[in-house]
Design an enzyme around this catalytic site. Structure first.
Site, PDB file in Angstrom:
ATOM      1  N   SER A 125      -2.472  -2.957  -2.626  1.00  0.00           N
ATOM      2  CA  SER A 125      -1.352  -3.467  -3.423  1.00  0.00           C
ATOM      3  C   SER A 125      -1.441  -4.980  -3.595  1.00  0.00           C
ATOM      4  CB  SER A 125      -0.049  -3.120  -2.695  1.00  0.00           C
ATOM      5  OG  SER A 125       1.020  -3.880  -3.211  1.00  0.00           O
ATOM      6  N   TYR A 136       5.772  -3.282   4.127  1.00  0.00           N
ATOM      7  CA  TYR A 136       4.941  -2.523   3.180  1.00  0.00           C
ATOM      8  C   TYR A 136       3.603  -3.235   2.986  1.00  0.00           C
ATOM      9  CZ  TYR A 136       3.159  -0.892  -1.320  1.00  0.00           C
ATOM     10  OH  TYR A 136       2.339  -0.418  -2.326  1.00  0.00           O
TER      11      TYR A 136
HETATM   12  N1  LIG Z   1       3.318   1.767  -8.708  1.00  0.00           N
HETATM   13  C1  LIG Z   1       2.959   0.533  -8.371  1.00  0.00           C
HETATM   14  O1  LIG Z   1       3.338  -0.448  -9.009  1.00  0.00           O
HETATM   15  C2  LIG Z   1       2.059   0.300  -7.179  1.00  0.00           C
HETATM   16  C3  LIG Z   1       1.678  -1.030  -6.915  1.00  0.00           C
HETATM   17  C4  LIG Z   1       0.841  -1.269  -5.831  1.00  0.00           C
HETATM   18  C5  LIG Z   1       0.370  -0.217  -5.061  1.00  0.00           C
HETATM   19  N2  LIG Z   1       0.775   1.055  -5.337  1.00  0.00           N
HETATM   20  C6  LIG Z   1       0.254   2.131  -4.492  1.00  0.00           C
HETATM   21  O2  LIG Z   1      -0.277   3.144  -5.330  1.00  0.00           O
HETATM   22  C7  LIG Z   1      -0.117   4.410  -4.720  1.00  0.00           C
HETATM   23  C8  LIG Z   1       0.617   5.361  -5.647  1.00  0.00           C
HETATM   24  O3  LIG Z   1       1.888   4.784  -5.949  1.00  0.00           O
HETATM   25  P1  LIG Z   1       2.915   5.437  -6.965  1.00  0.00           P
HETATM   26  O4  LIG Z   1       3.554   4.323  -7.701  1.00  0.00           O
HETATM   27  O5  LIG Z   1       2.266   6.539  -7.707  1.00  0.00           O
HETATM   28  O6  LIG Z   1       4.003   5.976  -5.923  1.00  0.00           O
HETATM   29  P2  LIG Z   1       4.671   7.421  -5.766  1.00  0.00           P
HETATM   30  O7  LIG Z   1       5.671   7.284  -4.676  1.00  0.00           O
HETATM   31  O8  LIG Z   1       5.142   7.917  -7.094  1.00  0.00           O
HETATM   32  O9  LIG Z   1       3.458   8.320  -5.298  1.00  0.00           O
HETATM   33  C9  LIG Z   1       3.076   8.475  -3.958  1.00  0.00           C
HETATM   34  C10 LIG Z   1       3.043   9.954  -3.649  1.00  0.00           C
HETATM   35  O10 LIG Z   1       2.597  10.098  -2.291  1.00  0.00           O
HETATM   36  C11 LIG Z   1       3.375  11.095  -1.666  1.00  0.00           C
HETATM   37  N3  LIG Z   1       3.418  10.814  -0.251  1.00  0.00           N
HETATM   38  C12 LIG Z   1       4.031   9.786   0.377  1.00  0.00           C
HETATM   39  N4  LIG Z   1       3.894   9.891   1.711  1.00  0.00           N
HETATM   40  C13 LIG Z   1       3.167  11.017   1.924  1.00  0.00           C
HETATM   41  C14 LIG Z   1       2.707  11.671   3.093  1.00  0.00           C
HETATM   42  N5  LIG Z   1       2.977  11.202   4.310  1.00  0.00           N
HETATM   43  N6  LIG Z   1       1.974  12.804   2.936  1.00  0.00           N
HETATM   44  C15 LIG Z   1       1.691  13.313   1.716  1.00  0.00           C
HETATM   45  N7  LIG Z   1       2.127  12.739   0.569  1.00  0.00           N
HETATM   46  C16 LIG Z   1       2.857  11.610   0.685  1.00  0.00           C
HETATM   47  C17 LIG Z   1       4.744  11.012  -2.301  1.00  0.00           C
HETATM   48  O11 LIG Z   1       5.445  12.243  -2.210  1.00  0.00           O
HETATM   49  C18 LIG Z   1       4.415  10.624  -3.747  1.00  0.00           C
HETATM   50  O12 LIG Z   1       4.373  11.751  -4.583  1.00  0.00           O
HETATM   51  C19 LIG Z   1       0.610   4.157  -3.396  1.00  0.00           C
HETATM   52  O13 LIG Z   1      -0.360   4.029  -2.386  1.00  0.00           O
HETATM   53  C20 LIG Z   1       1.285   2.819  -3.644  1.00  0.00           C
HETATM   54  O14 LIG Z   1       1.532   2.141  -2.431  1.00  0.00           O
HETATM   55  C21 LIG Z   1       1.593   1.338  -6.392  1.00  0.00           C
END
Ligand SMILES: NC(=O)c1ccc[n+]([C@@H]2O[C@H](COP(=O)([O-])OP(=O)(O)OC[C@H]3O[C@@H](n4cnc5c(N)ncnc54)[C@H](O)[C@@H]3O)[C@@H](O)[C@H]2O)c1
Length: 333
Positions: free
Chosen positions: A130, A155
């Site tokens: 991130s 985080y």
């Molecule tokens: N969206 C953004 O702007 C952003 C920015 C930086 C990093 N990220 C990273 O990208 C990745 C995806 O993010 P996103 O925006 O799609 O978020 P999101 O919350 O929509 O997707 C994450 C998914 O992981 C699942 N999950 C969480 N904990 C879990 C566990 N213990 N076991 C199994 N499944 C689990 C959740 O149910 C969810 O469906 C994450 O690692 C997030 O930290 C996202």
């Protein structure tokens, strides 16, 4: 041989899975469908995947990545060759109130994925980091070579810890790993806890929007299709184990890349674009900076473009113009 996508019912995981199926891959999606935000949205994303081209090559496993026995059991039937690890407890502000959720999913869960990758000897494990790892760095744009030892939220600390644990696995076991630092991703099927969704929802409902730090913030907003292209480009290019230094400084097979639009946009400009796309004015309520938040983000993507041939193609105008109609259609507003 299948590609395992963790977090496949999540925002980015849904889009990555769709793209992998579209290019003919076999995909195992894994997610625990937890209630951090309404699980119905996660189920609807899975339902949409079931109708997508290549859906017959998709299998879903409901499991918690912090429970390695459940993960191993869910994957027993199918050989996995590569991993895209996106499951995590996301959100900066929630980590102030619920630190343990981050330790479980992002520390224990990430370690379990590294162990899985080691045991299966996967050809490549790509994982989500991130932009928040840059913390309060004020040298903009953020470069993958910059020091990142001062996270300002738990985080961010867990995401940095993921990078460090990965470095150890690349060193000890020569496991090819790529960490992608995503910058504020938005688009259809997005996350209801993020600004683009929250602002759109409030403006269409006539509710006020909360604007932090008096609006004096900048974000490198990145459209989800660009992120997907970056994930696939990275997946197809495992870092070689050649002893040469990699982006992020590793001498093992471990690279770090920024995936950002490389345009730092004013928060107030985002609000204006959403207002224009909704045809309504926002009621702005100015509030102080939130604990754990950073003021500005801006990605240096030199290494990403050089090594992965990747560059973003969607402007914030274009991305907001795609998101708002999707949101209106989904909610009938
Ligand atoms: N969206 C953004 O702007 C952003 C920015 C930086 C990093 N990220 C990273 O990208 C990745 C995806 O993010 P996103 O925006 O799609 O978020 P999101 O919350 O929509 O997707 C994450 C998914 O992981 C699942 N999950 C969480 N904990 C879990 C566990 N213990 N076991 C199994 N499944 C689990 C959740 O149910 C969810 O469906 C994450 O690692 C997030 O930290 C996202």
């Amino acid at each position: 041989m299948a590609i395992l996508v963790t977090g496949a019912a999540g925002f980015i995981g849904h889009h990555v899975t769709r793209a992998l199926l579209a290019r003919g891959e076999e995909v195992v999606g894994l997610d625990d469908l937890n209630p951090y935000y309404p699980p119905q949205l996660k189920r609807d994303r899975l339902a949409a995947l079931a109708l997508a081209p290549g859906a017959d090559r998709f299998r879903f496993v409901e499991a918690d990545i912090a429970d390695h026995v459940a993960v191993d059991r869910g994957l027993e039937a199918q050989p996995v060759e590569r991993i895209v690890h996106l499951a995590a407890q996301a959100g900066v502000r929630y980590s102030i109130e619920n630190p343990r959720a981050y330790a479980r999913s992002n520390l224990v869960g990430h370690l379990n994925l590294l162990e899985l990758g080691r045991r299966l000897q996967v050809a490549h494990l790509v994982y989500a980091s991130s932009s928040s790892v840059y913390g309060g760095n004020d040298a903009l744009p953020f470069s993958v070579g910059a020091p990142v030892d001062h996270p300002v939220s738990l985080y961010a600390a867990t995401k940095r810890a993921d990078e460090l644990m990965s470095e150890t696995y690349a060193h000890l076991y020569r496991l090819p790993l790529t960490g992608l630092r995503f910058f504020t991703v938005y688009g259809p099927w997005g996350r209801p806890d993020m600004a683009v969704w929250l602002f759109t929802d409030a403006i269409l409902a006539g509710r006020p929007i909360r604007v932090f730090n008096g609006g004096d913030m900048r974000r490198d907003f990145t459209y989800v299709d660009d992120i997907v292209a970056g994930v696939l480009a990275a997946l197809d290019r495992p870092p070689p184990d050649d002893g040469a230094p990699k982006p992020g400084g590793s001498r093992g097979p471990h690279s770090l890349y920024n995936l950002g639009n490389s345009r730092s946009e004013k928060l107030l400009r985002l609000i204006e674009l959403i207002e224009a796309a909704c045809g309504r004015e926002a009621v702005r309520v100015f509030e102080p900076m939130q604990p754990g938040d950073v003021k500005d983000t801006f990605a240096d993507i030199t290494a990403t473009t050089r090594d992965l041939g990747w560059f973003p193609t969607t402007s914030l105008e274009g991305g907001v113009a795609a998101f708002v109609p999707w949101f209106r259609a989904r909610h009938g507003v």
